[in-house]
Design an enzyme around this catalytic site. Structure first.
Site, PDB file in Angstrom:
ATOM      1  N   ASP A  51       1.401  -1.661   0.323  1.00  0.00           N
ATOM      2  CA  ASP A  51       0.366   0.080  -0.133  1.00  0.00           C
ATOM      3  C   ASP A  51       0.343   1.012   0.529  1.00  0.00           C
ATOM      4  O   ASP A  51       2.340   1.128   0.270  1.00  0.00           O
ATOM      5  CB  ASP A  51      -0.885   0.235   1.102  1.00  0.00           C
ATOM      6  CG  ASP A  51      -1.929   1.389   1.087  1.00  0.00           C
ATOM      7  OD1 ASP A  51      -2.813   1.428   0.056  1.00  0.00           O
ATOM      8  OD2 ASP A  51      -1.702   2.054   1.843  1.00  0.00           O
ATOM      9  N   SER A  52       0.296   2.178  -0.161  1.00  0.00           N
ATOM     10  CA  SER A  52       1.327   3.438  -0.573  1.00  0.00           C
ATOM     11  C   SER A  52       1.950   3.457   1.064  1.00  0.00           C
ATOM     12  O   SER A  52       2.612   4.877   1.024  1.00  0.00           O
ATOM     13  CB  SER A  52       0.093   5.002  -1.181  1.00  0.00           C
ATOM     14  OG  SER A  52      -0.715   4.352  -0.015  1.00  0.00           O
ATOM     15  N   CYS A 100      -4.032  -1.612  -2.453  1.00  0.00           N
ATOM     16  CA  CYS A 100      -4.362   0.118  -2.221  1.00  0.00           C
ATOM     17  C   CYS A 100      -5.579   0.291  -4.094  1.00  0.00           C
ATOM     18  O   CYS A 100      -5.083  -0.504  -4.336  1.00  0.00           O
ATOM     19  CB  CYS A 100      -3.567   0.343  -2.882  1.00  0.00           C
ATOM     20  SG  CYS A 100      -3.014   2.392  -3.258  1.00  0.00           S
ATOM     21  N   GLU A 125      -3.149   8.975   7.840  1.00  0.00           N
ATOM     22  CA  GLU A 125      -2.024   8.577   8.037  1.00  0.00           C
ATOM     23  C   GLU A 125      -1.003   9.665   8.759  1.00  0.00           C
ATOM     24  O   GLU A 125      -0.544   9.448   9.805  1.00  0.00           O
ATOM     25  CB  GLU A 125      -1.344   9.324   6.372  1.00  0.00           C
ATOM     26  CG  GLU A 125      -1.803   8.317   5.421  1.00  0.00           C
ATOM     27  CD  GLU A 125      -0.619   7.334   5.477  1.00  0.00           C
ATOM     28  OE1 GLU A 125       0.879   7.466   5.754  1.00  0.00           O
ATOM     29  OE2 GLU A 125      -0.783   5.628   5.403  1.00  0.00           O
ATOM     30  N   CYS A 181     -11.198   2.498  -0.754  1.00  0.00           N
ATOM     31  CA  CYS A 181      -9.562   2.889  -0.147  1.00  0.00           C
ATOM     32  C   CYS A 181      -9.493   2.436   1.217  1.00  0.00           C
ATOM     33  O   CYS A 181     -10.700   2.222   2.176  1.00  0.00           O
ATOM     34  CB  CYS A 181      -9.882   5.064  -0.113  1.00  0.00           C
ATOM     35  SG  CYS A 181      -7.871   4.843   1.090  1.00  0.00           S
ATOM     36  N   HIS A 184      -7.658   3.143   3.242  1.00  0.00           N
ATOM     37  CA  HIS A 184      -7.484   3.579   4.950  1.00  0.00           C
ATOM     38  C   HIS A 184      -9.102   3.660   5.381  1.00  0.00           C
ATOM     39  O   HIS A 184      -8.706   4.118   6.812  1.00  0.00           O
ATOM     40  CB  HIS A 184      -6.680   4.945   3.945  1.00  0.00           C
ATOM     41  CG  HIS A 184      -5.371   4.888   3.876  1.00  0.00           C
ATOM     42  ND1 HIS A 184      -4.770   4.622   2.780  1.00  0.00           N
ATOM     43  CD2 HIS A 184      -4.579   5.564   4.686  1.00  0.00           C
ATOM     44  CE1 HIS A 184      -3.153   4.968   3.588  1.00  0.00           C
ATOM     45  NE2 HIS A 184      -3.169   5.244   3.947  1.00  0.00           N
TER      46      HIS A 184
HETATM   47  N1  DGL Z   1      -5.011   2.896   1.194  1.00  0.00           N
HETATM   48  C1  DGL Z   1      -4.814   3.266  -0.733  1.00  0.00           C
HETATM   49  C2  DGL Z   1      -6.243   3.535  -1.265  1.00  0.00           C
HETATM   50  O1  DGL Z   1      -6.553   2.012  -1.275  1.00  0.00           O
HETATM   51  C3  DGL Z   1      -5.086   4.785  -0.151  1.00  0.00           C
HETATM   52  C4  DGL Z   1      -4.315   5.657  -1.490  1.00  0.00           C
HETATM   53  C5  DGL Z   1      -3.413   7.246  -0.783  1.00  0.00           C
HETATM   54  O2  DGL Z   1      -2.099   6.469  -0.750  1.00  0.00           O
HETATM   55  O3  DGL Z   1      -4.001   7.833  -0.881  1.00  0.00           O
HETATM   56  O4  DGL Z   1      -6.744   4.102  -2.544  1.00  0.00           O
END
Ligand code: DGL
Length: 279
Positions: A13-14, A76, A161, A195, A197
């Site tokens: 993931d990012s 992600c 984050e 997403c 997150h």
């Molecule tokens: N968890 C990522 C997703 O599912 C977040 C992406 C981001 O870094 O903006 O899209």
């Protein structure tokens, strides 16, 4: 331990969001080995261009292959929307024809029909995911009778984050985006958290959604789909070692990652630093 005897499943993931997926996957596959890679130094991806997300994701996938993974899950949505298809079709045949990369959008879409009765669903995602139209296109392919409404929530990943997701300031953005989504159609009965997150914001999301709306998090859905995939793909399953080892890598500070990641996943032990984009 060398990479011959450690063939983990890579989860990428990012940032921290993919840990919500890893948490569910490890419940269903407790004996498997995993490497989690969070590109925290370059998160969020959601507002970045297609080519940037593609380049960052490809670098991460290559690194996970180097670390012994034969199978990588892009946990992600933004990376799944903007990079997965090119990696599967263009890069894998050249760099690793026997390895596989899977995303999170397709399994989430496959599950959606089970939840909606009114056939009006909402998708909450990053700007990148919404702009890619991936959910809309995938849902139309599988379930043309479903109408899809989307809302980009560009502030939600930064809130998570930066550990602000439980604070009062987050209410403003969550309420605004939920209201924007729901005013499209009063009969939306299902919302996909598109997403990884967003499960961290679930209490606030529930606060602003009527009780009759089903809110779908991806973790369990992706975990079920992976179990099914491994049953159907014996050649990949035999390349996954099963010693219950989980390693964590971040492109940011290991100390910070360890502290923050515990909010998402209770399996965090050893965290390693990794550099991407420097070669
Ligand atoms: N968890 C990522 C997703 O599912 C977040 C992406 C981001 O870094 O903006 O899209």
């Amino acid at each position: 331990m060398n990479t011959k005897t450690f063939k983990p499943i890579g989860v990428f993931d990012s940032g921290y969001g993919g840990l919500t997926v890893l948490q569910e996957i490890t419940k269903l596959l407790p004996s498997y080995d995993f490497i989690y890679l969070g590109d925290n130094a370059r998160a969020p991806y959601g507002t970045r261009s297609f080519s940037t997300v593609y380049n960052y994701t490809l670098e991460s996938v290559k690194k996970l292959f180097e670390l012994g993974c034969h199978l990588v899950i892009l946990a992600c949505n933004t990376a799944s929307a903007k990079a997965l298809r090119s990696i599967q079709q263009k890069d894998l045949p050249k760099i690793a024809p026997n390895k596989r990369v899977l995303g999170v959008i397709r399994p989430s879409v496959e599950a959606i029909d089970y939840y909606t009765k009114t056939k009006n669903i909402g998708v909450l995602g990053t700007s990148g995911t919404v702009r890619s139209n991936s959910y809309y296109l995938e849902i139309k392919k599988l379930f043309p009778e479903i109408t899809v409404y989307q809302e980009a929530c560009p502030m939600w990943v930064p809130l998570v984050e930066n550990n602000e997701h439980n604070n009062d300031g987050a209410d403003y953005f969550v309420e605004k985006n939920i209201n924007n989504l729901l005013k499209n159609n009063k009969s939306i009965d299902t919302i996909i958290l598109g997403c990884t997150h967003y499960p961290l914001l679930i209490n606030k999301i529930k606060k602003y959604c009527p009780d009759n709306i089903s809110i779908i998090s991806q973790g369990r859905i992706v975990a079920n789909s992976l179990v099914d995939y491994l049953k159907r793909h014996h050649e990949i399953d035999t390349n996954c070692t099963k010693q219950s080892i989980i390693k964590f890598y971040t492109t940011e500070s290991t100390k910070l990652f360890k502290k923050r990641a515990q909010l998402f996943c209770d399996k965090i032990l050893e965290v390693n630093h990794i550099d991407l984009g420097l070669s």
